[in-house]
Design an enzyme around this catalytic site. Sequence first.
Site, PDB file in Angstrom:
ATOM      1  N   HIS A   1       0.889  -1.163   0.000  1.00 33.73           N
ATOM      2  CA  HIS A   1       0.000   0.000   0.000  1.00 33.73           C
ATOM      3  C   HIS A   1       0.929   1.214   0.000  1.00 33.73           C
ATOM      4  CE1 HIS A   1      -2.463  -2.931   2.370  1.00 33.73           C
ATOM      5  NE2 HIS A   1      -3.470  -2.413   1.695  1.00 33.73           N
TER       6      HIS A   1
ATOM      7  N   GLU B   1     -10.715  -6.782  -5.051  1.00 29.77           N
ATOM      8  CA  GLU B   1     -10.551  -7.831  -4.035  1.00 29.77           C
ATOM      9  C   GLU B   1     -11.826  -7.937  -3.188  1.00 29.77           C
ATOM     10  OE1 GLU B   1      -6.827  -7.673  -1.877  1.00 29.77           O
ATOM     11  OE2 GLU B   1      -7.776  -8.554  -0.120  1.00 29.77           O
TER      12      GLU B   1
ATOM     13  N   GLU C   1      -9.106 -13.597  -2.064  1.00 26.05           N
ATOM     14  CA  GLU C   1      -8.374 -13.866  -0.810  1.00 26.05           C
ATOM     15  C   GLU C   1      -9.097 -14.978  -0.052  1.00 26.05           C
ATOM     16  OE1 GLU C   1      -6.732 -10.636   1.360  1.00 26.05           O
ATOM     17  OE2 GLU C   1      -7.091 -11.598   3.293  1.00 26.05           O
TER      18      GLU C   1
ATOM     19  N   HIS D   1     -11.056 -14.100   3.071  1.00 24.18           N
ATOM     20  CA  HIS D   1     -12.264 -13.344   2.724  1.00 24.18           C
ATOM     21  C   HIS D   1     -13.346 -14.289   2.213  1.00 24.18           C
ATOM     22  CE1 HIS D   1      -9.739  -9.436   1.937  1.00 24.18           C
ATOM     23  NE2 HIS D   1      -9.590  -9.912   3.153  1.00 24.18           N
TER      24      HIS D   1
ATOM     25  N   ASP E   1      -4.758 -13.748  -2.920  1.00 29.23           N
ATOM     26  CA  ASP E   1      -4.147 -13.355  -1.650  1.00 29.23           C
ATOM     27  C   ASP E   1      -4.170 -14.610  -0.799  1.00 29.23           C
ATOM     28  OD1 ASP E   1      -3.384 -10.831  -2.237  1.00 29.23           O
ATOM     29  OD2 ASP E   1      -4.675  -9.821  -0.789  1.00 29.23           O
TER      30      ASP E   1
ATOM     31  N   ASP F   1     -11.110 -11.911  10.130  1.00 28.57           N
ATOM     32  CA  ASP F   1     -10.013 -12.068   9.179  1.00 28.57           C
ATOM     33  C   ASP F   1      -8.703 -12.259   9.950  1.00 28.57           C
ATOM     34  OD1 ASP F   1      -8.980 -12.095   6.669  1.00 28.57           O
ATOM     35  OD2 ASP F   1      -9.083  -9.945   6.325  1.00 28.57           O
TER      36      ASP F   1
ATOM     37  N   ASP G   1      -5.983 -13.747   8.793  1.00 28.38           N
ATOM     38  CA  ASP G   1      -4.814 -13.611   7.903  1.00 28.38           C
ATOM     39  C   ASP G   1      -3.651 -14.521   8.284  1.00 28.38           C
ATOM     40  OD1 ASP G   1      -5.926 -11.758   6.175  1.00 28.38           O
ATOM     41  OD2 ASP G   1      -5.076 -10.024   7.191  1.00 28.38           O
TER      42      ASP G   1
ATOM     43  N   ASP H   1      -0.846 -12.461   1.839  1.00 32.40           N
ATOM     44  CA  ASP H   1      -1.519 -11.467   2.685  1.00 32.40           C
ATOM     45  C   ASP H   1      -1.750 -12.145   4.037  1.00 32.40           C
ATOM     46  OD1 ASP H   1      -2.836  -9.345   3.675  1.00 32.40           O
ATOM     47  OD2 ASP H   1      -4.363  -9.223   2.119  1.00 32.40           O
TER      48      ASP H   1
HETATM   49  C1  XUL Z   1      -7.649  -6.612   3.998  1.00 32.71           C
HETATM   50  C2  XUL Z   1      -6.846  -7.002   2.817  1.00 32.71           C
HETATM   51  C3  XUL Z   1      -5.968  -5.941   2.257  1.00 32.71           C
HETATM   52  C4  XUL Z   1      -5.856  -5.959   0.769  1.00 32.71           C
HETATM   53  C5  XUL Z   1      -5.060  -4.824   0.206  1.00 32.71           C
HETATM   54  O1  XUL Z   1      -8.438  -7.614   4.500  1.00 32.71           O
HETATM   55  O2  XUL Z   1      -6.882  -8.129   2.379  1.00 32.71           O
HETATM   56  O3  XUL Z   1      -4.727  -6.050   2.865  1.00 32.71           O
HETATM   57  O4  XUL Z   1      -5.277  -7.143   0.320  1.00 32.71           O
HETATM   58  O5  XUL Z   1      -5.556  -3.594   0.567  1.00 32.71           O
HETATM   59 CO    CO Z   2      -5.857  -9.053   0.786  1.00 34.82          CO
END
Ligand code: XUL
Ligand code: CO
Length: 478
Positions: A143, A274, A310, A313, A338, A349, A351, A381
Amino acid sequence: MKSLLLWLAVFCYLGNSFCQEDGVIADMTCRWDAGLSESKQWNGDFFPNISNIQYEGPSSRNPLAYHWYNAEEEILGKKMKDWLRFSVAFWHTFRGDGGDPFGSPTKTWPWEDGSNSVQMAMTRMKANFEFLKKLGVERWCFHDRDIAPEGATLEETNRNLDTIISLAKELQLGTSIRPLWGTAQLFKHPRYMHGAATSPDIKVYAYAAAQVKKAMEVTHELGGENYVFWGGREGYQSLLNTDLKKELDHMATFLQSAASWKKKLGFNGTLLLEPKPQEPTKHQYDWDAATTIGFLQNYGLKDEFKLNVECNHATLSGHSCHHELETARINGMLGNIDANTGDPQTGWDTDQFLTDVTEATLIMLSVVKNGGLAPGGFNFDAKLRRESVDVEDLFIAHISGMDALARGLRNAAALLQDGVLTKLVEERYASFDSSLGTSIEAGEVGFEELEVKAFEWGEPTLSSGKQELAERILQSFT
Ligand code: XUL
Ligand code: CO
């Protein structure tokens, strides 16, 4: 003495405002004297105890070696590194501090001085390149605001970003390291609390446009291959104060402008949306793959975008990652993954690095059927757990994620080459291979003709779905 105290006070104030801007509770990394105590200039040697990670094969027990990922090895006519196109997510790996809503940061990487200065951003970028080289990964994602600090004005922010981009350009010289994708952080700053493209305030819409314009420029400048839109605040908390139609229309015009800017810029990368159903907003517009594809189709944007799916997600939206990948794939919209996973016992989430081999095999089945992901890839991610505080954990986590997907690729290739599962699926639909089936699929047969057939055929016989057999087949390949 008085003026010394005054300077000290100013220094403390500035130190703390950096911390607050970064949204971090002021203690561990926000020590007022953190900048003073750090004298070492970091130009390299961020990971002195870790050598380049090598492939040692499945019998190796070395956690700092690849057991399944052998970059140059060919699988189904393509090198593993070209199927997998791994990428490190700068925000998790170099900005993740282990903080959570209940606790202060836990990670104090040796090179961090506790500030959010441009100097610190430069140091982190150097650490990023050393990390990528040691891991043998050629891509990274960012980012705009994780790589460079926000300044007092947009102009100053852009200057900060330019400084870091020219350093990244220097560091990538003579390497094949490039961004897999860049993106704009349109969710952290308070100005975006009502959304960016979907904010009711025209000034916020314009600010977001300026930010995305610049983020696309710098992604292009670094030779980035894709550009991502994740609508972290593009949604609503309550429909009572929301004009749903207007917000969706605005999101579409914003994305249309991005597609036009891409052409003007001469950027050939893929634009990716996304999907995520909620978090941080209660309802996000890009809920899941099907909703996002429908939105793009509705606004005539389908040819300009693909999806960045992702896995965590996917599960938040009540689907499996495999479902989301297949939905994107059959619509010709699978652009990037992702790569992460959630925790089956928590509903947000998390991650996490994906390590489940069966899950990885299903993901790779979709990717192989898609012919790969290029120019997209697999962006990790994913973040270390709050309790994992050793630098070595950053390596182990990525190696583990890479090995899981590499093993998944090997399994998926073997499963497809074996053909038994493919045959099982084909056999379930074999009745449509008849000439009537072909005409039905071509949309040439109406209800009247079908009624005649139904009378003629009578009650259909029941045939098994063979789900347990399909699961048994998958099991023998994982
Ligand atoms: C948030 C997410 C972000 C995007 C990029 O859940 O996945 O990090 O991948 O903005
Ligand atoms: Co992401």
